[in-house]
Design an enzyme around this catalytic site. Structure first.
Site, PDB file in Angstrom:
ATOM      1  N   ARG A 140      -1.821  -6.488  -8.620  1.00 55.08           N
ATOM      2  CA  ARG A 140      -0.709  -7.421  -7.946  1.00 55.08           C
ATOM      3  C   ARG A 140      -0.284  -8.263  -8.539  1.00 55.08           C
ATOM      4  NH1 ARG A 140      -3.020  -8.187  -2.420  1.00 55.08           N
ATOM      5  NH2 ARG A 140      -4.964  -7.687  -3.658  1.00 55.08           N
ATOM      6  N   LYS A 142     -16.451  -7.014   6.211  1.00 54.26           N
ATOM      7  CA  LYS A 142     -15.585  -7.778   6.415  1.00 54.26           C
ATOM      8  C   LYS A 142     -15.242  -7.452   7.697  1.00 54.26           C
ATOM      9  CE  LYS A 142     -12.038  -6.579   2.201  1.00 54.26           C
ATOM     10  NZ  LYS A 142     -10.549  -6.580   2.063  1.00 54.26           N
ATOM     11  N   HIS A 156       0.604  -1.023  -0.184  1.00 48.97           N
ATOM     12  CA  HIS A 156      -0.056   0.247  -0.039  1.00 48.97           C
ATOM     13  C   HIS A 156       0.674   1.629   0.242  1.00 48.97           C
ATOM     14  CE1 HIS A 156      -2.837  -2.912   2.310  1.00 48.97           C
ATOM     15  NE2 HIS A 156      -3.716  -2.577   1.053  1.00 48.97           N
ATOM     16  N   SER A 180      -2.577  -7.828   2.842  1.00 50.45           N
ATOM     17  CA  SER A 180      -3.284  -7.854   4.384  1.00 50.45           C
ATOM     18  C   SER A 180      -3.649  -8.373   4.893  1.00 50.45           C
ATOM     19  CB  SER A 180      -4.533  -6.676   4.916  1.00 50.45           C
ATOM     20  OG  SER A 180      -3.915  -5.408   3.955  1.00 50.45           O
TER      21      SER A 180
END
Ligand code: ADP
Length: 164
Positions: A94, A45, A21, A132
């Site tokens: 990514r 979440k 990040h 994460s």
């Protein structure tokens, strides 16, 4: 760009912020006059860190970048962008595996407001495997997270571990 002082918005849950990040935020800070990191309260979440904690960790991690601001927001991202009159979104890519979700999200945001453009940035290769959730898993299993997260995040993960 018409407005030389415009801000690009980098939204995410950042639970917790990782070096991936921070790499994206740093690249964006070189490209855009201002960058707003918008931390979401995503009710779907189960977060490890509270919204306040995530905002605090990000602020600490980007304090060397003067054109970056960290805020939190609730609700629809498209509404938030209209409110602050910014229509450039930054997202990180990514690998191919990110593509489908990010593509859907970008088109959905454009559907909600046709002015919104999403800009994808790629992190340094070293961070392409980093997420994460992986950091949380490593921390939960007692592994070292030093190479993956900013120092303040590592400290917080370690203190959470001690508290059990
Ligand atoms: P969200 O819940 O919105 O996906 P995340 O915090 O997981 O929030 O991710 C925010 C953005 O940062 C996403 O665009 C994601 O693809 C990107 N991102 C996450 N980890 C990395 C990384 N290691 N390198 C580059 N981009 C990343």
């Amino acid at each position: 760009m018409k407005n030389k002082n415009f801000a690009a918005v980098y939204p995410g849950s950042f639970d917790p912020p990782t070096n991936g990040h921070i790499d994206i935020i740093t690249r964006a800070s070189h490209l855009f006059p201002r960058v707003i990191v918008a931390v979401t309260q995503n009710h779907n979440k189960n977060h490890m860190f509270s919204l306040k904690e995530r905002v605090g960790l990000l602020k600490e991690s980007v304090k060397r970048l003067p054109n970056v601001k960290v805020v939190s927001f609730e609700g629809l991202l498209a509404d938030y962008l209209s409110k602050i009159n910014s229509f450039v979104l930054i997202r990180g890519l990514r690998a191919i595996s990110d593509f489908e979700y990010e593509f859907q999200l970008a088109l959905m945001n454009r559907n909600l407001n046709k002015k919104i453009e999403t800009v994808f940035l790629m992190p340094d290769q070293a961070y392409t495997f980093l997420s994460s959730s992986m950091v949380k898993e490593i921390a939960a299993l007692g592994g070292k997270t030093k190479d993956f997260v900013p120092p303040c995040v590592e400290k917080k993960l370690n203190s959470n571990k001690k508290r059990g």
